[in-house]
Design a protein around this motif. Structure first.
Motif, PDB file in Angstrom:
ATOM      1  N   LYS A   6       0.819  -1.218   0.000  1.00  0.00           N
ATOM      2  CA  LYS A   6       0.000   0.000   0.000  1.00  0.00           C
ATOM      3  C   LYS A   6       0.853   1.269   0.000  1.00  0.00           C
ATOM      4  O   LYS A   6       0.523   2.264  -0.646  1.00  0.00           O
ATOM      5  N   ALA A   7       1.969   1.252   0.716  1.00  0.00           N
ATOM      6  CA  ALA A   7       2.778   2.462   0.873  1.00  0.00           C
ATOM      7  C   ALA A   7       3.638   2.752  -0.355  1.00  0.00           C
ATOM      8  O   ALA A   7       4.230   3.829  -0.456  1.00  0.00           O
ATOM      9  N   VAL A   8       3.682   1.804  -1.286  1.00  0.00           N
ATOM     10  CA  VAL A   8       4.558   1.964  -2.451  1.00  0.00           C
ATOM     11  C   VAL A   8       3.785   2.599  -3.598  1.00  0.00           C
ATOM     12  O   VAL A   8       2.683   2.164  -3.930  1.00  0.00           O
ATOM     13  N   LEU A   9       4.364   3.649  -4.195  1.00  0.00           N
ATOM     14  CA  LEU A   9       3.723   4.314  -5.329  1.00  0.00           C
ATOM     15  C   LEU A   9       3.634   3.375  -6.520  1.00  0.00           C
ATOM     16  O   LEU A   9       4.503   2.539  -6.735  1.00  0.00           O
ATOM     17  N   ASP A  10       2.568   3.512  -7.315  1.00  0.00           N
ATOM     18  CA  ASP A  10       2.343   2.643  -8.461  1.00  0.00           C
ATOM     19  C   ASP A  10       2.117   3.500  -9.711  1.00  0.00           C
ATOM     20  O   ASP A  10       0.981   3.753 -10.116  1.00  0.00           O
ATOM     21  N   PRO A  11       3.206   3.961 -10.352  1.00  0.00           N
ATOM     22  CA  PRO A  11       3.050   4.862 -11.502  1.00  0.00           C
ATOM     23  C   PRO A  11       2.314   4.202 -12.678  1.00  0.00           C
ATOM     24  O   PRO A  11       1.555   4.881 -13.380  1.00  0.00           O
ATOM     25  N   GLN A  12       2.487   2.878 -12.859  1.00  0.00           N
ATOM     26  CA  GLN A  12       1.788   2.190 -13.950  1.00  0.00           C
ATOM     27  C   GLN A  12       0.268   2.226 -13.711  1.00  0.00           C
ATOM     28  O   GLN A  12      -0.509   2.528 -14.631  1.00  0.00           O
ATOM     29  N   GLY A  13      -0.128   1.948 -12.461  1.00  0.00           N
ATOM     30  CA  GLY A  13      -1.546   2.020 -12.108  1.00  0.00           C
ATOM     31  C   GLY A  13      -2.099   3.426 -12.286  1.00  0.00           C
ATOM     32  O   GLY A  13      -3.211   3.614 -12.785  1.00  0.00           O
ATOM     33  N   LYS A  14      -1.319   4.434 -11.875  1.00  0.00           N
ATOM     34  CA  LYS A  14      -1.747   5.835 -12.028  1.00  0.00           C
ATOM     35  C   LYS A  14      -1.968   6.171 -13.504  1.00  0.00           C
ATOM     36  O   LYS A  14      -2.927   6.851 -13.866  1.00  0.00           O
ATOM     37  N   ALA A  15      -1.064   5.679 -14.364  1.00  0.00           N
ATOM     38  CA  ALA A  15      -1.171   5.965 -15.795  1.00  0.00           C
ATOM     39  C   ALA A  15      -2.436   5.331 -16.381  1.00  0.00           C
ATOM     40  O   ALA A  15      -3.164   5.964 -17.160  1.00  0.00           O
ATOM     41  N   VAL A  16      -2.716   4.097 -15.986  1.00  0.00           N
ATOM     42  CA  VAL A  16      -3.916   3.417 -16.496  1.00  0.00           C
ATOM     43  C   VAL A  16      -5.176   4.101 -15.954  1.00  0.00           C
ATOM     44  O   VAL A  16      -6.166   4.263 -16.661  1.00  0.00           O
ATOM     45  N   HIS A  17      -5.111   4.528 -14.685  1.00  0.00           N
ATOM     46  CA  HIS A  17      -6.235   5.248 -14.092  1.00  0.00           C
ATOM     47  C   HIS A  17      -6.518   6.536 -14.876  1.00  0.00           C
ATOM     48  O   HIS A  17      -7.668   6.858 -15.194  1.00  0.00           O
ATOM     49  N   HIS A  18      -5.460   7.257 -15.202  1.00  0.00           N
ATOM     50  CA  HIS A  18      -5.595   8.491 -15.983  1.00  0.00           C
ATOM     51  C   HIS A  18      -6.222   8.186 -17.345  1.00  0.00           C
ATOM     52  O   HIS A  18      -7.132   8.896 -17.800  1.00  0.00           O
ATOM     53  N   GLU A  30      -9.548   4.139  -8.127  1.00  0.00           N
ATOM     54  CA  GLU A  30      -8.131   3.782  -8.032  1.00  0.00           C
ATOM     55  C   GLU A  30      -7.862   2.531  -8.866  1.00  0.00           C
ATOM     56  O   GLU A  30      -8.724   1.644  -8.977  1.00  0.00           O
ATOM     57  N   ILE A  31      -6.664   2.462  -9.436  1.00  0.00           N
ATOM     58  CA  ILE A  31      -6.216   1.252 -10.127  1.00  0.00           C
ATOM     59  C   ILE A  31      -4.792   0.956  -9.670  1.00  0.00           C
ATOM     60  O   ILE A  31      -3.938   1.838  -9.680  1.00  0.00           O
ATOM     61  N   ARG A  32      -4.565  -0.290  -9.225  1.00  0.00           N
ATOM     62  CA  ARG A  32      -3.211  -0.723  -8.869  1.00  0.00           C
ATOM     63  C   ARG A  32      -2.883  -1.989  -9.641  1.00  0.00           C
ATOM     64  O   ARG A  32      -3.726  -2.869  -9.791  1.00  0.00           O
ATOM     65  N   ILE A  33      -1.672  -2.061 -10.153  1.00  0.00           N
ATOM     66  CA  ILE A  33      -1.307  -3.150 -11.058  1.00  0.00           C
ATOM     67  C   ILE A  33      -0.209  -4.020 -10.458  1.00  0.00           C
ATOM     68  O   ILE A  33       0.792  -3.523  -9.951  1.00  0.00           O
ATOM     69  N   GLY A  34      -0.440  -5.321 -10.507  1.00  0.00           N
ATOM     70  CA  GLY A  34       0.558  -6.278 -10.037  1.00  0.00           C
ATOM     71  C   GLY A  34       0.716  -7.401 -11.045  1.00  0.00           C
ATOM     72  O   GLY A  34       0.316  -7.276 -12.205  1.00  0.00           O
ATOM     73  N   LYS A  35       1.273  -8.518 -10.594  1.00  0.00           N
ATOM     74  CA  LYS A  35       1.487  -9.654 -11.477  1.00  0.00           C
ATOM     75  C   LYS A  35       0.582 -10.815 -11.073  1.00  0.00           C
ATOM     76  O   LYS A  35       0.317 -11.030  -9.902  1.00  0.00           O
TER      77      LYS A  35
END
Lengths: 98, 98
Positions: free
Chosen positions: B14-26, B38-43
């Motif tokens: 949770k505390a780690v920024l997720d620029p890929q998720g932010k880009a997809v959210h945008h 919110e969108i957060r991306i993992g594997k």
């Protein structure tokens, strides 16, 4: 409006080669994990959607996944509501009936 | 030995920024999806492991995920057996009791 959190798992179709998975599989065997038969790698996406109800939220998330997250030619996706997050919202809602 | 298929979901803490998720959210908001909060991306990793029983298979997969798949500083992971694949194996086993 309540927030609904969905897990979206995007996976490569069975017929599509997965070089990233193959590389990780090779690394696993090099580390000594001989019992691993196959590794395939996809994307795991957590989407928080604000909507009147679960049905509306799911519709939005499924549409978004099909348009933006999965490649319709090479990938499949699966959308799943995260029950833990819905419950967390409900128990915090001020209008909740006891 | 039977094959067990596990889903391993690797997510950023949770505390780690997720620029890929932010880009997809945008991108989602640009497409008109205003209700996405919110969108957060993992594997998402599917691992097939051959073992005597589920406990052994899970132990191997959890160890592998901790050593090779997730970054212990920035990521969490969750291991889940895929029931559909175990059932598929069982119904095909010749020693099955009817």
């Amino acid at each position: 409006m309540p927030n609904y959190v969905f897990n979206v798992d995007v996976t490569l179709r069975k017929a599509v080669l997965d070089p990233q998975g193959k590389a990780v599989h090779h690394a696993a065997r090099t580390l000594g994990y001989a019992s691993i038969a196959e590794i395939r790698i996809g994307k795991h996406i957590e989407i928080t959607c604000s909507a009147e109800n679960e049905t509306d939220a799911r519709k939005t998330v499924e549409e978004l996944a099909g348009r933006l997250l999965a490649n319709p030619v090479t990938e499949d996706f699966r959308v799943e509501l995260r029950r833990d997050h819905v419950d967390a919202h409900r128990s915090a809602a001020p209008s909740r009936e006891v």
